[in-house]
Write a protein that holds these residues in place. Structure first.
Motif, PDB file in Angstrom:
ATOM      1  N   ASP A 152      -1.440  15.193   0.395  1.00  0.00           N
ATOM      2  CA  ASP A 152      -0.325  14.879   1.289  1.00  0.00           C
ATOM      3  C   ASP A 152       0.888  14.362   0.523  1.00  0.00           C
ATOM      4  N   LEU A 153       2.022  14.325   1.225  1.00  0.00           N
ATOM      5  CA  LEU A 153       3.253  13.766   0.677  1.00  0.00           C
ATOM      6  C   LEU A 153       3.164  12.239   0.659  1.00  0.00           C
ATOM      7  N   ALA A 154       4.077  11.619  -0.072  1.00  0.00           N
ATOM      8  CA  ALA A 154       4.208  10.153  -0.100  1.00  0.00           C
ATOM      9  C   ALA A 154       2.879   9.465  -0.398  1.00  0.00           C
ATOM     10  N   GLU A 155       2.161   9.985  -1.382  1.00  0.00           N
ATOM     11  CA  GLU A 155       0.875   9.395  -1.750  1.00  0.00           C
ATOM     12  C   GLU A 155       1.086   8.037  -2.405  1.00  0.00           C
ATOM     13  N   ILE A 156       0.286   7.073  -1.992  1.00  0.00           N
ATOM     14  CA  ILE A 156       0.323   5.736  -2.592  1.00  0.00           C
ATOM     15  C   ILE A 156      -0.783   5.674  -3.636  1.00  0.00           C
ATOM     16  N   VAL A 157      -0.404   5.567  -4.887  1.00  0.00           N
ATOM     17  CA  VAL A 157      -1.363   5.733  -5.984  1.00  0.00           C
ATOM     18  C   VAL A 157      -2.114   4.448  -6.301  1.00  0.00           C
ATOM     19  N   CYS A 158      -1.421   3.332  -6.353  1.00  0.00           N
ATOM     20  CA  CYS A 158      -2.066   2.090  -6.804  1.00  0.00           C
ATOM     21  C   CYS A 158      -2.456   1.220  -5.615  1.00  0.00           C
ATOM     22  N   SER A 159      -1.906   0.030  -5.525  1.00  0.00           N
ATOM     23  CA  SER A 159      -2.231  -0.879  -4.428  1.00  0.00           C
ATOM     24  C   SER A 159      -1.739  -0.313  -3.098  1.00  0.00           C
ATOM     25  N   ASN A 160      -2.394  -0.734  -2.006  1.00  0.00           N
ATOM     26  CA  ASN A 160      -1.922  -0.322  -0.682  1.00  0.00           C
ATOM     27  C   ASN A 160      -0.951  -1.329  -0.088  1.00  0.00           C
ATOM     28  N   SER A 161      -0.515  -2.284  -0.900  1.00  0.00           N
ATOM     29  CA  SER A 161       0.381  -3.334  -0.428  1.00  0.00           C
ATOM     30  C   SER A 161       1.845  -3.007  -0.692  1.00  0.00           C
ATOM     31  N   PHE A 162       2.662  -3.203   0.332  1.00  0.00           N
ATOM     32  CA  PHE A 162       4.109  -3.111   0.208  1.00  0.00           C
ATOM     33  C   PHE A 162       4.708  -4.506   0.008  1.00  0.00           C
ATOM     34  N   LYS A 163       3.862  -5.441  -0.353  1.00  0.00           N
ATOM     35  CA  LYS A 163       4.229  -6.825  -0.667  1.00  0.00           C
ATOM     36  C   LYS A 163       4.626  -7.609   0.594  1.00  0.00           C
ATOM     37  N   SER A 164       5.162  -8.786   0.383  1.00  0.00           N
ATOM     38  CA  SER A 164       5.385  -9.754   1.454  1.00  0.00           C
ATOM     39  C   SER A 164       6.392  -9.273   2.493  1.00  0.00           C
ATOM     40  N   ASN A 165       6.201  -9.765   3.725  1.00  0.00           N
ATOM     41  CA  ASN A 165       7.177  -9.542   4.788  1.00  0.00           C
ATOM     42  C   ASN A 165       8.118 -10.722   4.949  1.00  0.00           C
ATOM     43  N   LEU A 166       7.862 -11.808   4.238  1.00  0.00           N
ATOM     44  CA  LEU A 166       8.687 -13.002   4.386  1.00  0.00           C
ATOM     45  C   LEU A 166      10.095 -12.763   3.857  1.00  0.00           C
ATOM     46  N   LEU A 167      11.067 -13.296   4.558  1.00  0.00           N
ATOM     47  CA  LEU A 167      12.460 -13.134   4.118  1.00  0.00           C
ATOM     48  C   LEU A 167      12.788 -14.046   2.946  1.00  0.00           C
ATOM     49  N   THR A 168      11.903 -14.969   2.613  1.00  0.00           N
ATOM     50  CA  THR A 168      12.089 -15.776   1.408  1.00  0.00           C
ATOM     51  C   THR A 168      11.447 -15.103   0.203  1.00  0.00           C
ATOM     52  N   ASN A 169      10.999 -13.859   0.398  1.00  0.00           N
ATOM     53  CA  ASN A 169      10.482 -13.022  -0.681  1.00  0.00           C
ATOM     54  C   ASN A 169      11.441 -11.846  -0.853  1.00  0.00           C
ATOM     55  N   ALA A 170      11.767 -11.505  -2.094  1.00  0.00           N
ATOM     56  CA  ALA A 170      12.777 -10.472  -2.341  1.00  0.00           C
ATOM     57  C   ALA A 170      12.383  -9.124  -1.750  1.00  0.00           C
ATOM     58  N   CYS A 171      11.101  -8.760  -1.881  1.00  0.00           N
ATOM     59  CA  CYS A 171      10.661  -7.477  -1.337  1.00  0.00           C
ATOM     60  C   CYS A 171      10.610  -7.526   0.188  1.00  0.00           C
ATOM     61  N   GLY A 172      10.330  -8.709   0.734  1.00  0.00           N
ATOM     62  CA  GLY A 172      10.376  -8.868   2.180  1.00  0.00           C
ATOM     63  C   GLY A 172      11.788  -8.656   2.709  1.00  0.00           C
ATOM     64  N   LEU A 173      12.762  -9.187   1.982  1.00  0.00           N
ATOM     65  CA  LEU A 173      14.158  -8.971   2.351  1.00  0.00           C
ATOM     66  C   LEU A 173      14.528  -7.498   2.264  1.00  0.00           C
ATOM     67  N   LEU A 174      14.116  -6.845   1.181  1.00  0.00           N
ATOM     68  CA  LEU A 174      14.437  -5.420   1.006  1.00  0.00           C
ATOM     69  C   LEU A 174      13.856  -4.594   2.154  1.00  0.00           C
ATOM     70  N   LYS A 175      12.630  -4.886   2.544  1.00  0.00           N
ATOM     71  CA  LYS A 175      12.026  -4.146   3.666  1.00  0.00           C
ATOM     72  C   LYS A 175      12.809  -4.359   4.955  1.00  0.00           C
ATOM     73  N   GLU A 176      13.248  -5.600   5.188  1.00  0.00           N
ATOM     74  CA  GLU A 176      13.995  -5.870   6.416  1.00  0.00           C
ATOM     75  C   GLU A 176      15.351  -5.150   6.406  1.00  0.00           C
ATOM     76  N   GLU A 177      15.996  -5.097   5.257  1.00  0.00           N
ATOM     77  CA  GLU A 177      17.236  -4.309   5.159  1.00  0.00           C
ATOM     78  C   GLU A 177      16.974  -2.849   5.512  1.00  0.00           C
ATOM     79  N   LEU A 178      15.885  -2.301   4.993  1.00  0.00           N
ATOM     80  CA  LEU A 178      15.552  -0.900   5.250  1.00  0.00           C
ATOM     81  C   LEU A 178      15.193  -0.669   6.716  1.00  0.00           C
ATOM     82  N   ARG A 179      14.533  -1.643   7.330  1.00  0.00           N
ATOM     83  CA  ARG A 179      14.249  -1.529   8.769  1.00  0.00           C
ATOM     84  C   ARG A 179      15.549  -1.426   9.555  1.00  0.00           C
ATOM     85  N   ARG A 180      16.514  -2.244   9.189  1.00  0.00           N
ATOM     86  CA  ARG A 180      17.786  -2.249   9.914  1.00  0.00           C
ATOM     87  C   ARG A 180      18.583  -0.969   9.684  1.00  0.00           C
TER      88      ARG A 180
END
Length: 462
Positions: free
Chosen positions: A46-74
């Protein structure tokens, strides 16, 4: 410019870009070599295969990746929306059922009328052994081309990209030293200066010398002196630390470009003192004498708030890196922005090649996206695909390329990979790449909260 896009690579960046462009009404040819051919790390058709961990990291806005995900959601990211739909329990992190995630992305891409999935390897006409679709022909067709082939680009396509951007700008491996936040360095121990510039002249007043060296241009090195006891304890712990197990396809090649610091240290306790930790050319401002060893930090970004540890490319596990780095005088409470890594990773010298829209400076019709640009991580790759897609749509609509607001994590990542620096290495989302707040906040959690608030205010702005 033809209003059609050829995207090479159906990973996270490629599928995000393809969907966004298609939904804007433009035709996309999406080239994916699976299942005709698999890279050494891939196994799912399939497309968009996740090779390593299944984690997209934290959802907290005090976490940089959490902030990035929230920006992308918006910004209505397809892949982040699907990740939310396919999430599994993981506390404050966003983790997904990786099989379901890839299958859902594939279903949506396959059912999009404006996307034509072409399952074949793209290679190069400069490879005499390759007889399929060539990247040179896609570029010559006049279509906009997005190269989103990831860190395991096939050998034939690698040849084509090398010819496109020059061999010197394409790296085979990610052998990176840790990067730290300057604000967490203890300057009661650390001092600025270049080697030999630090040594005091015979007739120079000591107090004036101390004042001078501590006001040297901040783009000079930051130096961390060690005494004999500190150095020998550090070396002992270093050579007895746990390392990461390499994949089979990484073995035998990883040490060609550079040597891990733990391997260097294992050759003898004084090896580092005659290598990256040599004290020659320095005096310790606290003693006025040459230290036993010196760890150097080199500025890593234009703003001067990030520094990498010189010569500390390593294959140590992250926990071991943190423990050892915090043994270095002056780094006892250091904030590590990025850990050192040594693994197979094809990436380009983006600061020399790309602008903040991930567009190739030498050819407006060519974009790069994903980890091949030097963004590191799942969400970061999706972010690059989003930026590329929206820039292509903007150009098709007659408005030209644009760069995302620098106060957003999306914009800061794009700026990081497109800003010239002495040594470029892949980077993931972290608060250190954002411009500091107008007001200094000592509490780290509160500072990150305020940075996130500022980012989300600006995420819809260019």
């Amino acid at each position: 410019m033809n209003k059609k896009v050829s995207i090479i690579g159906g990973g996270l960046a490629g599928t995000e870009a393809a969907y966004k462009i298609a939904k804007a009404g433009y035709k996309v040819d999406l080239y994916e070599m699976k299942p005709v051919k698999f890279s050494p790390a891939h196994s799912n058709k399939d497309l968009a295969e996740i090779v390593c961990s299944n984690s997209f990291k934290s959802n907290l806005l005090t976490n940089a990746c959490g902030l990035l995900k929230e920006e992308l959601r918006r910004l209505d990211s397809l892949l982040i929306n699907i990740a939310d739909e396919c999430s599994v329990p993981a506390g404050q992190a966003l983790a997904v059922d990786r099989e379901l995630f890839s299958r859902r992305v594939t279903e949506i891409i396959e059912n999009e009328d404006n996307i034509n999935i072409i399952k074949c390897e793209v290679g190069s006409k400069h490879d005499s052994y390759f007889s399929g679709v060539c990247i040179e022909d896609l570029i010559d067709s006049g279509d906009v081309v997005v190269i989103a082939t990831g860190p395991l680009t096939s050998d034939s396509l690698f040849i084509g990209i090398s010819n496109l951007i020059s061999q010197d700008s394409l790296y085979f491996f990610d052998a990176a030293a840790p990067i730290i936040d300057k604000s967490s360095i203890d300057f009661n121990v650390a001092f600025y200066g270049n080697r030999y510039d630090q040594e005091r002249g015979k007739d120079e007043n000591y107090d004036l010398w101390i004042e001078r060296i501590n006001n040297i241009d901040e783009k000079s090195y930051i130096n961390l002196p060690m005494n004999e006891e500190e150095y020998e304890k550090f070396v002992f712990e270093l050579v007895n630390s746990d390392v990461v197990n390499l994949h089979e396809f990484e073995k035998g090649e990883i040490f060609e470009g550079c040597m891990p610091i733990e391997v260097m240290a294992s050759r003898g306790k004084d090896t580092l003192r005659f290598g990256p930790l040599k004290p020659v050319g320095f005096d310790d401002p606290r003693t006025g004498r040459r230290p036993y060893a010196v760890v150097q930090l080199r500025q890593d970004n234009f703003e001067g708030n990030l520094y990498n540890i010189v010569g500390f490319q390593t294959n140590l596990k992250y926990g071991e890196q943190k423990r050892l780095i915090q043994m270095i005088p002056g780094l006892n409470n250091v904030d590590i922005v990025k850990y050192g890594v040594m693994h197979r990773n094809t990436f380009i010298n983006s600061p020399k090649l790309l602008n903040g829209s991930y567009n190739l400076r030498s050819n407006n019709n060519i974009y790069f996206a994903g980890q091949i640009t030097g963004v590191e991580g799942y969400v970061e790759s999706i972010s690059s695909g989003m930026v590329v897609a929206n820039n292509i749509i903007s150009c098709f609509n007659g408005n030209g390329n644009f760069e995302y607001n620098k106060d957003t994590m999306i914009g800061a990542l794009a700026r990081y990979i497109s800003t010239d620096r002495e040594v470029f290495q892949p980077m993931n989302a972290n608060f250190g790449i954002l411009d500091p707040l107008d007001k200094k906040i000592r509490d780290k959690k509160l500072k990150y909260q305020k940075l996130s608030e500022r980012s989300l205010i600006n995420v819809m702005k260019k």
